[in-house]
Design a protein around this motif. Structure first.
Motif, PDB file in Angstrom:
ATOM      1  N   ASP A   1       4.162-123.420  50.067  1.00 31.11           N
ATOM      2  CA  ASP A   1       3.266-124.370  50.700  1.00 31.11           C
ATOM      3  C   ASP A   1       3.047-125.571  49.772  1.00 31.11           C
ATOM      4  N   ASP A   2       4.135-126.287  49.492  1.00 31.26           N
ATOM      5  CA  ASP A   2       4.068-127.335  48.477  1.00 31.26           C
ATOM      6  C   ASP A   2       3.431-128.604  48.998  1.00 31.26           C
ATOM      7  N   SER A   3       3.466-128.723  50.299  1.00 32.87           N
ATOM      8  CA  SER A   3       2.971-129.987  50.851  1.00 32.87           C
ATOM      9  C   SER A   3       1.476-129.928  51.125  1.00 32.87           C
ATOM     10  N   LYS A   4       0.902-128.813  50.711  1.00 28.61           N
ATOM     11  CA  LYS A   4      -0.521-128.654  50.990  1.00 28.61           C
ATOM     12  C   LYS A   4      -1.340-129.749  50.279  1.00 28.61           C
TER      13      LYS A   4
END
Lengths: 583, 160, 368
Positions: free
Chosen positions: B155-158
């Motif tokens: 979930d890197d774009s969180k």
């Protein structure tokens, strides 16, 4: 007319102006956190800025109430009050701002500590966030202290570079505590351990900065009685001191017990080494603090006048630092959690042998004499070689083919290079200090024209004395022809300036740099028969004393540029997109 | 009284041009004795200066003290006799290295006591605590933790 | 007017600095989080492992530790996220808009002095009062001499003025320079000696005496030199010598010399009153007392003037030292102690001056 530079620096040549500089730098640091602190969680940033603002508010009030820098003088002197000739020097132009950037920079780690205590959340991430700010302050303080020391060396005319003066101690104490803080924060960041201690150190470091400001600004050092006659300023700073130290320690006491224990580690481990480092630095700091305050306390409490000076500090401080230096090469090579002392010793064998060889060579070269100096130089070499070994080990320079070692060197975090440089700087400074104090040769004589002085292989012939008229002084210049083995090297021209209407005089020493060594000539009084008292020193490797700190500061800058410290700041959207395909 | 005052003032006026630390005319002819004198000078405070030894100081008083030290040495005093003489005359204030005496015990012992005490306490505490787990690797992540971790890492774009 | 405009501008800038961030919606603000830090730490462990900097079991242990911290941080993060509260933001905005200027005015009004006129250099040089202009004149001459120290005439003019202003040590220096650049003369030598004695609180010091002797050698009839040589003899306790010198001086003196009275009263003091035959013993005694009283009054007047000057402008360390010295010479130790306390207070703000003062006071035996 005074040059423009000194008109500007004259601002911090007095009490009000220097306090103005103090708060200006405090505001600057607060602004920097606001501007560049976007890698911090919002609530932490808000708390940090709030604490910073409280500190600033207290000092604004101090300035407004007790030392208004904008006060109008009833009958202003026509062309200003002039700046003491001794202070009209480029060294003084840069030294106080540097020192203050260091002093005041530690206010940020203080604010971080208080903010963390208020939020009740103290963990590994906090240590990483506070690290760049601590590093910046530490770098400036290191450079500031070194610069002040060099300034004293060439301006005061007898070649001393550290006097254990209370004013110097006031800057050394935050440096020692700040160095300890840098190291303990590493443990906290990596292992989530030493949390309570690190927070305490942040508070103590800034408290020592405040204490230094109090000691210097209140005049309590010059004389306890001088303080008693005009206590308003001193008492005000003392109040600020009590408020912030007391308040933060109370907050600390309330919260410290609720902190969870961090990661465990064995006594022989990287953490253990860093704890040892902290122990030694803290004890050294306590010794300096005690030595500075003890005479004051004795005079006030027991009415017993005594002095604590250089010989005391040399005797107590040196062994602590010797121990510390002995341990320095081991620290970075030990593994986290549980280290292998034997293995590290084996890997440091080359460095140890290098040190011992140097001891033997130096000892044979000076043919006996004090065994202490060769040993200390060997220790310095050991520290430097240890730093080199650390880098060699990490890059695998010896074990691996050169190309892959180079690749690994490039992949090595900058902070590892920073550590190596800073530790090597310690060794360099130690070698300089030992050489200067042990083999410093001096020649004090009354010389007439054409007299020749022999100092450490140099021949200095006094060619003559000349008078010259400067812009606001008269100058007596002595011209020395310096030669070695019959070969003429250069002409040195020390001088003595007398400021006619001020009736004061300054000594301008002449310096000849040969490698890291210096020849130092300063003039005394002229006799009626045209002769003049001359003091010539040869100071072997003296420049290493200041190259060391410069190297340390350079290590700090390298460490500061490490990419880890920038992590947490959201990257711009476009950069993120470009990164994604790589995953 | 007046005469004495006048002499004092004359001394003051004479001293006005900046003198310099050790002067050529002060140096003793015997190098061994001179080096003893220098060594002692470094341990004696120039009482009118701020934290300077008489070896470094320009003040006229420092010069007088330097000459006094050399006088005593020439008279055959040992180093400690010279120091005793000066302390008897000017008090403990003159010593830059406080004596190892009762009232200074605290000052001298602080460093060693802190170092030994602190070191011992730390060693014991670390050993006691590490005995319970430094060697044992932390228990591996449970399956639940692993899934949560994987979710977090992907979930890197969180927008955190 | 400009002043208020600048103030207004600064206030607006300060208010803006508060309002601007408040105006932005908090959601859009950049902020970091612990999660990001721990993720990076995990990546770092991977990097180190790949580079062979740490062995695999150590890397695994570190990975587990960091992962646990990461999970904990991720769990607590939503709870910690600050919520924007419209009410508080409004309050902050109002406080900034109204409170900031109010606090600024409240602090400035008692501390500031907005009504003070400009005081530019040109106006300052013209000076306001007589004392002001004299001081400024001296400053101007001093500055001129700093650049042209060989101007003997300048030193000649400056020296007596300095002496009158009570800056005796400066006067001594000025007379010395005058001697250097104007050449020897009996008058200048004795002037120098007089300034030295004045600096020493009325005592003819050995150094001053040497100057008078030189003056006497240059011109045996120089009245000032003769008078002070007599005074020196008296202070040494050689009253007969003093009387002889003064007798000789009076014998040669012109009848209308203004200093005749002074010498006569001095003579009466040392008991050489034979020169005034018409007076009875009682009168002589009376004159003696009165003369002593006069002399004391004169000295006291000088000291009081110095004290008043220092009270107005306490920067002059040398002046303070002179005052303390004068009190000591007059045997008034209490006043000397009082003056040194005052002096410390006056220069306490300036570490360098304070150091000089303490040094000087210690040399005088009142330090500590």
């Amino acid at each position: 007319m005074k040059p423009l530079l000194y008109k500007i620096t004259g601002v911090w040549g007095n009490h009000e102006g220097s306090m103005l500089l103090w708060v200006a730098i405090l505001a600057l640091f607060g602004g920097l956190v606001a501007a560049f602190g976007n890698n911090l969680p919002l609530s932490l940033r808000a708390h940090v800025l709030a604490v910073q603002a409280w500190v600033a508010g207290a000092f604004y009030l101090f300035i407004l109430v007790t030392s208004n820098p904008f006060l109008r003088i009833a009958s202003p002197p026509i062309e200003g009050r002039d700046l003491n000739p001794v202070l009209q020097d480029i060294g003084l132009a840069v030294h106080p701002p540097m020192l203050y950037l260091g002093y005041v920079g530690f206010s940020i780690s203080f604010s971080f500590a208080i903010a963390a205590l208020m939020e009740g959340r103290i963990d590994a991430a906090w240590a990483r966030w506070v690290r760049p700010w601590t590093l910046v302050a530490w770098i400036f303080l290191t450079l500031g202290i070194a610069m002040g020391s060099y300034w004293a060396y060439y301006e005061l005319g007898w070649g001393g570079w550290w006097f254990w003066d209370p004013v110097e101690n006031a800057s050394l104490m935050p440096w020692l505590a700040g160095t300890a803080l840098l190291h303990s924060a590493v443990v906290m960041e990596k292992r989530n351990a030493l949390k309570v201690w690190t927070i305490l150190l942040s508070i103590l470091t800034f408290s020592l900065s405040l204490l230094g400001t109090f000691l210097v600004r209140s005049g309590v050092i010059t004389s306890v009685h001088a303080f008693a006659t005009d206590p308003t300023r001193g008492v005000f700073i003392l109040l600020i001191l009590c408020l912030f130290i007391g308040g933060s320690l109370a907050l600390f006491a309330g919260r410290a017990t609720s902190l969870k224990q961090g990661g465990l580690f064995a006594p022989i481990s990287r953490e253990g080494a860093l704890v040892l480092n902290n122990l030694l630095l803290t004890v050294a700091c306590a010794v300096v603090l005690f030595g500075t305050l003890y005479p004051l306390a004795m005079e006030m409490l027991a009415d017993f006048k005594m002095s604590v000076g250089a010989p005391f500090y040399n005797l107590t401080f040196a062994p602590l630092f010797a121990l510390l230096l002995l341990a320095v090469p081991f620290g970075p090579m030990l593994a986290w959690k549980r280290g292998d002392l034997l293995g590290v010793t084996q890997r440091l064998l080359a460095a140890g042998v290098a040190g011992l060889v140097v001891v033997a060579i130096v000892w044979a070269w000076v043919r006996g004499g004090s065994a202490l100096a060769p040993l200390a130089i060997g220790l310095g070499v050991f520290v430097i070689a240890g730093a080199v070994t650390d880098i060699v080990e990490r890059t695998g320079l010896v074990r691996l083919p050169f190309a892959s070692a180079l690749h690994r060197a490039r992949g090595l975090p900058r902070s590892a290079w920073g550590t190596a440089f800073a530790h090597a700087g310690l060794g360099v400074a130690l070698i300089g200090i030992v050489c200067e104090t042990t083999w410093n040769s001096e020649h004090i004589a009354t010389m007439k024209q054409n007299d020749v002085a022999h100092v450490a292989g140099y021949d200095l012939k006094l060619d003559g004395l000349f008078q010259r008229q400067g812009p606001n002084y008269r100058e007596m210049i002595a011209e020395f022809n310096v030669s070695r083995d019959g070969k003429s090297l250069t002409v040195m021209t020390p001088s003595k300036r007398s400021f006619t209407t001020r009736g004061s005089s300054t000594t301008e020493a002449a310096l000849l740099t040969r490698g890291a060594s210096q020849l130092y000539v300063s003039l005394g009084d002229a006799t009626a028969e045209g002769a003049i008292a001359v003091r010539i020193y040869h100071k072997p490797l003296v420049l290493l004393i200041w190259w060391g700190p410069v190297l340390m500061a350079f290590g700090g800058v390298l460490s500061l540029s490490d990419r880890r410290l920038r992590v947490g700041a959201p990257k711009p959207a476009r950069a993120k997109q470009r990164l994604q395909p790589a995953e | 009284m007046r005469r004495m005052m006048a002499a004092f003032v004359a001394l003051l006026l004479l001293a006005l041009p900046a003198a310099h630390a050790v002067q050529p005319d002060e140096i003793m002819s015997d190098p061994a004795k001179e080096s003893r004198a220098r060594e002692l000078s470094r341990e004696l405070r120039c009482m009118v200066c701020q934290n300077q030894s008489i070896d470094d100081s320009d003040a006229p008083l420092a010069r007088d003290l330097r000459l006094l030290v050399r006088e005593r040495i020439a008279a055959g005093d040992s180093n400690s006799q010279v120091l005793d003489f000066l302390v008897a005359r000017y008090g403990d204030f003159v010593l830059l290295k406080p004596r190892f005496e009762r009232q200074n015990l605290l000052l001298w012992m602080l460093g060693p006591v802190l170092l030994l005490g602190g070191g011992l306490a730390l060693w014991l505490q670390i050993r006691r605590r590490s005995g319970s787990g430094a060697d044992v690797p932390p228990p591996p992540l449970t399956a639940d933790e692993k899934t949560r971790l994987a979710a977090l890492m992907s979930d890197d774009s969180k927008p955190s | 007017m400009t002043l208020w405009f600048v103030f207004a501008l600064m206030t607006v800038a300060a208010i803006f600095a508060v309002l601007w961030p408040l105006g932005r919606s908090s959601g859009a603000q950049d902020q970091g989080s612990e999660v990001a830090v721990y993720k990076d730490q995990l990546a770092e462990v991977e990097r180190d492992l790949a580079a062979g900097l740490i062995p695999a079991p150590e890397a695994e242990a570190a990975r587990v530790e960091i992962s646990r911290r990461l999970l904990a941080a991720a769990a607590s993060e939503p709870a910690m996220a600050p919520k924007s509260n419209l009410k508080w933001r409004r309050a902050a905005a109002v406080l900034a808009l109204a409170g900031l200027p109010l606090v600024a005015v409240a602090v400035y009004m008692p501390l500031g002095s907005p009504k003070l006129q400009d005081f530019p250099l040109a106006q300052r040089e013209r000076g306001s009062g007589m004392a002001q202009s004299l001081e400024n004149l001296v400053v101007q001459v001093e500055q001129h001499l700093e650049k042209n120290p060989t101007d003997g005439r300048g030193w000649n003019v400056l020296a007596p003025v300095l002496e009158r202003l009570g800056r005796f040590d400066d006067a001594v220096r000025a007379y010395r320079n005058s001697l250097t650049y104007n050449g020897e003369s009996a008058e200048r030598r004795s002037d120098l000696g007089e300034a030295m004695s004045a600096a020493a609180g009325g005592v003819v010091t050995a150094e001053a005496k040497a100057e008078f002797e030189r003056a006497h050698a240059l011109n045996a009839d120089d009245p000032k030199a003769n008078y002070f040589l007599g005074l020196a003899a008296e202070q040494d306790g050689r009253k007969d010598d003093a009387a002889n010198i003064w007798h000789a001086l009076l014998a040669k003196a012109p009848a209308d010399a203004p200093w005749r009275v002074l010498v006569q009263s001095s003579l009466a003091r040392v008991g050489g009153g034979g020169a005034m035959p018409a007076l009875s013993d009682e009168t002589i005694a009376a004159t003696k007392d009165m003369a002593e009283g006069d002399r004391n009054a004169m000295v006291r007047g000088m000291v009081d003037r110095l004290a008043t000057r220092l009270k107005q402008n306490g920067d002059d360390v040398e002046g303070w030292l002179r005052l303390v010295r004068a009190y000591l010479v007059m045997g008034e130790r209490d006043k000397a102690m009082g003056a040194s306390a005052d002096a410390r207070q006056a220069v306490a703000s300036d570490a360098e001056r304070l150091r000089q003062l303490n040094e000087g006071l210690k040399t005088l035996g009142v330090g500590g």
